[in-house]
Every structure is written in C-alpha cells, then in structure tokens.
Design a protein around this motif. Structure first.
Motif: not given
Length: 239
Positions: A135-137, A141-142, A184-186, A191-192
C-alpha cells in the motif's frame, strides 16, 4: 514454464513494448528542440535507462527470484529490484550466513554491476506488514506521478517494513524532491536513496544515450552508503 522459456518470453515482450515506446520517443526528441517547457516535460516522462538496460533488469529480477528460491526455499523471503544493473536485495533470512550467501548468489547473476544488501536476519515478515508495504509503495508512486519536476517513469519504488527505497537516474535536485515526497507519505518510516546522479545537461543534450552518472557509492549520490560489500549498512532517514 521453465526459467529459460520465461526469460525468453520476457525479453520478447520487453522488446516489443520498448519498440512501441521508441516510436513515441521520436516525437519526444522533437520536443527537446522546441524549448525549455517541452524539454522538461520530455525528461520527466521518459525512462532514462536504455532499452537494453530495461530488458536486462527484468531478466536480473527473474533470475534473483529463481536462484534464491532454489537456495533457500520457504525458509527465507528474498526480493531483488534491479535498476541499470544495480541490484537491491531485501527480505528475511534465518542467519547471517544465509544473508552472506544470498549476496554471493546475487553477484554471480549476469549483468549485475553492484549489490545493495538490505536483507534482514530474523523471522519472516508478517503478511499484514507486507500488505501495508504494498500500500505504501502504491501511495508513493501515485504521489511521485502527480508531483511536478519528478521523473516518475524512471524511478523504482520498493518498500520493506515501512522503509522506502528509491532507485533511478535523476539529477541531485530531482532526487531530493522525490525523497521529500516519499517521506511525507503516511506509514513511511525512512527513505533510502539509491539513485544514480546524472547532470541535467547530459539528459538534454543526448537523451537517447546513457547519461554519465556520479559514483553511486559517494555521499553526494545517495543518502545512505551502499552495502555492496555485503556489510550491514542500515537505512538512514531523509534529512
């Protein structure tokens, strides 16, 4: 279907798709001559890997899946994501010896130039966590797709236990912006950045050829030192 047949089918399908994409790329090249706005649009909309690199990356990922399954079976969960021959390894293995073995296997796969080892030693990650990672991915992307000046078509996004890994050929500014958007995504813990840094000038002057890249192991190229030597590098948060 055997691995050989799968690889053959993948190459054939990729060449067909890339051939169609090439027809569009011709008009994209024309846009580059018109002016700054058109050039920006074309740069953001295209995959900056060569056609050969794209096919090779698909083949590498298939080989990783096959070789890791043969070596570890159900006792491990390993995934490989390749971008221009740079391979990211994530997942879970029971022991440190298994972790090192996985890296050794990855290095034997043709066209793999370097390995970023982020494999975790421990129990297999729960299905609920993996579902959340998916879901995070999709959310990252969106968001990248709708963010101006982000070359989303050339960025690969992978999430593992809330850590987002970004790969692609980007300028330094594009890399920083992409990482900021992802952070910034919940649900994103870290982030790498595993980017290959290229100059904007090289992309504009000759967009159909591989752009010269900054050494990806240098601090200026990534937010986190790579683990190409199979060491225990850990993801670092975006500053």
């Amino acid at each position: 279907m055997t691995l050989s047949n799968r690889l053959s089918f993948t190459r054939s399908l990729a060449r067909c798709l890339l051939g169609l994409a090439g027809l569009s790329a011709l008009s994209g090249c024309g846009l580059l001559i018109v002016g700054g706005t058109a050039a920006t649009t074309a740069l953001v909309a295209t995959d900056r890997r060569t056609a050969g690199e794209q096919v090779d990356d698909q083949t590498i990922e298939l080989r990783v899946s096959s070789e890791m399954n043969k070596a570890f079976g159900d006792k491990a969960r390993l995934t490989g994501t390749s971008y221009a021959g740079r391979l990211l390894l994530i997942g879970d293995v029971p022991t440190e010896a298994d972790r090192q073995q996985a890296v050794s296997i990855a290095r034997t796969i043709p066209k793999v130039h370097s390995v970023d080892n982020y494999i975790r030693v421990g129990d297999l990650t729960a299905l609920s966590v993996r579902t959340n990672d998916t879901w995070i991915t999709s959310k990252v992307k969106s968001q990248l797709t709708t963010t101006e000046n982000v070359p989303f078509r050339t960025i690969k996004v992978t999430t593992e236990r809330g850590v987002v890994y970004l790969m692609g050929k980007v300028t330094a500014a594009e890399g920083e912006l992409s990482a900021k958007v992802a952070s910034g995504i919940t649900g994103v813990n870290k982030v790498v950045k595993l980017f290959q840094i290229v100059s904007r000038e090289s992309l504009i002057t000759d967009p159909d050829k591989p752009a010269p890249v900054t050494d990806s192991s240098s601090p200026s190229a990534t937010a986190t030192p790579t683990a190409a030597d199979g060491g225990g590098a850990q993801p670092m948060p975006v500053q």
